[in-house]
Design a protein around this motif. Structure first.
Motif, PDB file in Angstrom:
ATOM      1  N   ARG A 199     -18.723 -38.392  29.449  1.00 16.92           N
ATOM      2  CA  ARG A 199     -19.596 -38.595  28.980  1.00 16.92           C
ATOM      3  C   ARG A 199     -19.801 -40.254  29.549  1.00 16.92           C
ATOM      4  N   ALA A 200     -21.299 -40.111  30.073  1.00 19.47           N
ATOM      5  CA  ALA A 200     -22.118 -41.069  30.512  1.00 19.47           C
ATOM      6  C   ALA A 200     -21.636 -41.170  32.256  1.00 19.47           C
ATOM      7  N   ILE A 201     -21.449 -40.019  32.633  1.00 15.86           N
ATOM      8  CA  ILE A 201     -19.791 -40.922  33.544  1.00 15.86           C
ATOM      9  C   ILE A 201     -21.365 -40.619  34.804  1.00 15.86           C
ATOM     10  N   ASP A 224     -25.780 -40.699  37.474  1.00 15.61           N
ATOM     11  CA  ASP A 224     -26.381 -41.679  36.962  1.00 15.61           C
ATOM     12  C   ASP A 224     -26.479 -41.291  35.403  1.00 15.61           C
ATOM     13  N   GLY A 225     -25.300 -41.379  35.069  1.00 18.69           N
ATOM     14  CA  GLY A 225     -24.928 -40.762  33.280  1.00 18.69           C
ATOM     15  C   GLY A 225     -25.287 -39.659  32.659  1.00 18.69           C
ATOM     16  N   THR A 272     -16.930 -43.720  38.775  1.00 20.55           N
ATOM     17  CA  THR A 272     -16.895 -45.192  38.353  1.00 20.55           C
ATOM     18  C   THR A 272     -16.789 -45.923  37.268  1.00 20.55           C
ATOM     19  N   SER A 273     -17.191 -45.313  36.455  1.00 19.00           N
ATOM     20  CA  SER A 273     -16.583 -44.988  34.812  1.00 19.00           C
ATOM     21  C   SER A 273     -17.402 -43.829  34.207  1.00 19.00           C
ATOM     22  N   GLY A 274     -17.413 -44.409  32.949  1.00 20.50           N
ATOM     23  CA  GLY A 274     -17.970 -42.758  31.767  1.00 20.50           C
ATOM     24  C   GLY A 274     -15.975 -42.196  31.392  1.00 20.50           C
ATOM     25  N   HIS A 275     -16.175 -41.243  30.797  1.00 20.31           N
ATOM     26  CA  HIS A 275     -14.887 -40.666  29.230  1.00 20.31           C
ATOM     27  C   HIS A 275     -14.732 -39.050  29.837  1.00 20.31           C
ATOM     28  N   ILE A 276     -14.219 -38.432  29.750  1.00 21.47           N
ATOM     29  CA  ILE A 276     -13.844 -37.573  30.288  1.00 21.47           C
ATOM     30  C   ILE A 276     -12.751 -37.266  29.425  1.00 21.47           C
ATOM     31  N   VAL A 277     -12.514 -35.793  28.875  1.00 21.34           N
ATOM     32  CA  VAL A 277     -11.969 -35.925  27.672  1.00 21.34           C
ATOM     33  C   VAL A 277     -12.352 -33.713  28.403  1.00 21.34           C
TER      34      VAL A 277
END
Ligand SMILES: Nc1ncnc2c1ncn2[C@@H]1O[C@H](COP(=O)(O)OP(=O)(O)OP(=O)(O)O)[C@@H](O)[C@H]1O
Ligand SMILES: [Mg+2]
Lengths: 247, 226
Positions: free
Chosen positions: A10-12, A23-24, A59-64
């Motif tokens: 999500r939102a990587i 970019d997201g 740099t930011s985001g969530h990964i499962v």
């Protein structure tokens, strides 16, 4: 697609210094799904794949991945990577080990199998990719197509939950591409979850559940191949498809 | 005496050679020990430094580069003399043997670290990524995937450099190490005949000849097959 996701990104975001490469990006891959990623050079396809097993740190985001928070500090990344197989454009076989050694190595060192068990499993992985008779060959003695199939065996032997392919056939002579795609088809039919970055549209047509078009670090469009190619909504995808036809 | 006889008398005087054979043999044994210590500790330190450098810590890398450049720049003899005559002022009195060992081991480590590091850098990034993507740890990857390839490239320059620096054991003669050259020079002074030097040269040949041959074999054996 009702089965639970194997990968949920999500939102990587990912930047290299001032350069924004992702970019997201959202990417959800369901169990047994084959997601095919296309896009112009530099659009961030490889970077996205590499974020999924943390070869690259977003740099930011969530990964499962397979129920585990990939980016959490306390996650044992090595244990996780074992369940996310990766195949590279340039094969990257260990040149000082035989085909068997290449496949058995992580089985011994990561899974902790004894030599005999590791080699037995490595042999069946090599048989799966049609290279049972090349177990004792060194990479330098194999064709590009054979090397890439050994690389696939090396990843598959670890029994991953998902396989990531980054342009697995781009470095191959045209007459060798087929052998690798056949192995990928076979994996697919065996129910392997796959994320494939590639230009092999024939393969996409035959095997992809969903195609994702990336440009400038974003997912521009996604959907079944026929929808995407039959009725592209964005100018960028139309331009990209035209550029494909020219080749 | 004819010119030829004079030459034989001066450089191949069997009587003189027989007289100094025992002392030069003793020098030979000492040199073998010194060389073995230098090679073992120098190469081990080089490998350790190259591994530390691959950790990617800026501070550590800087310190290693500083060490390497320092020991590559200063002539070993200067360092040996400095240690031997300087350290007693600080309360240590190391023997000439220890001074020579330490300095040559550090010099070898400096040169060899650069060679090993260049080898590590020459291994494609894809090798790291492939290994790490299967769940292998940093150190297992370094040890089992990267270093074997790096050392294979490094082995030829490494053997050459090792021989070149180990020959520096002769510098020990300046700080009272009774190695081959020191024994031979003493023999020349006492007998007023240069034949002990011939014997010394033979002793060096016996010591380093096999090493040079070994280096040749290693070079051939490890010639990259790709
Ligand atoms: N380690 C890095 N450092 C700096 N820039 C990078 C790095 N890796 C990738 N990039 C840049 O990020 C951008 C996206 O690269 P990426 O490899 O993800 O593109 P791609 O879509 O896979 O392209 P291709 O089809 O050519 O493989 C490019 O501009 C690339 O130069
Ligand atoms: Mg790419």
């Amino acid at each position: 697609m009702l089965s639970r996701p194997i990968i949920e990104a999500r939102a990587i975001h990912k930047s290299f210094g001032p350069l924004k490469v992702l970019d997201g990006v959202d990417l959800v891959v369901a169990e047994r799904e084959l997601v095919f990623i296309i896009g112009p050079s530099g659009s961030g396809k490889s970077t996205l794949l590499r974020c999924l097993n943390r070869l690259e740190e977003p740099t930011s985001g969530h990964i499962v991945g397979d129920g585990i928070d990939v980016l959490a500090r306390r996650t044992d990344i090595n244990a996780l990577r074992r369940r996310i197989g990766m195949v590279f454009q340039s094969f990257n076989l260990y040149p000082h080990m035989t085909a068997l050694g290449n496949v058995a190595f992580a089985l011994r060192r990561v899974v902790g199998l004894r030599r005999r068990d590791a080699e037995e499993r490595a042999r069946s992985a090599l048989a799966l990719v049609g290279l049972a008779d090349k177990a004792d060959a060194y990479p330098a003695q194999l064709s590009g197509g054979q090397q890439q199939r050994v690389a696939i065996a090396r990843a598959v032997a670890l029994e991953p939950r998902v396989m990531l392919f980054d342009e697995p056939t781009s470095a191959l002579d045209p007459e060798l591409v087929g052998s690798v795609l056949r192995v990928m088809r076979q994996l697919r039919e065996g129910g392997m979850t796959m994320v494939v970055v590639s230009h092999e549209m024939e393969f996409a047509r035959a095997a992809a559940d969903r195609v994702l078009f990336m440009d400038g670090g974003r997912v521009i469009e996604q959907g079944p191949l026929d929808c995407l190619f039959g009725a592209p909504k964005s100018d960028r995808l139309r331009a990209f498809l035209r550029s494909l036809e020219r080749h | 005496m004819s010119g030829w006889e004079l030459f034989l008398f001066s450089f191949l005087n069997l009587r003189v050679m027989a007289e100094y054979l025992p002392s030069i043999a003793a020098g030979f044994l000492l040199t073998v020990q010194l060389a073995a210590l230098i090679i073992a500790s120098g190469l081990a330190l080089a490998l350790l430094l190259a591994v530390l450098r691959s950790l990617g810590s800026l501070v550590l890398s800087f310190a290693i580069v500083l060490f390497v450049d320092l020991f590559r720049a200063i002539p070993p003899l200067v360092l040996i003399v400095l240690l031997y005559f300087g350290l007693p002022n600080l309360g240590f009195t190391p023997s000439g043997f220890v001074c020579t060992w330490v300095v040559l081991a550090l010099v070898l480590a400096a040169f060899a670290e650069e060679i090993v590091w260049a080898g590590i850098l020459s291994v494609p990034k894809g090798q790291w990524e492939a290994a790490r993507s299967t769940g292998l740890s940093f150190f297992t990857t370094l040890r089992c995937v990267v270093l074997p390839q790096a050392l294979r490239l490094a082995i030829a320059p490494l053997t050459n450099r090792t021989i070149a620096i180990t020959k520096g054991t002769a510098l020990g003669s300046v700080v009272a190490v009774s190695e081959i050259l020191a024994q031979a020079s003493a023999g020349v002074s006492f007998s007023s005949n240069p034949s002990p030097l011939t014997l010394g040269a033979l002793a060096y040949l016996v010591l380093f000849g096999p090493m040079v041959l070994l280096a040749r074999r290693i070079e051939r054996r490890f010639a990259w097959r790709h």
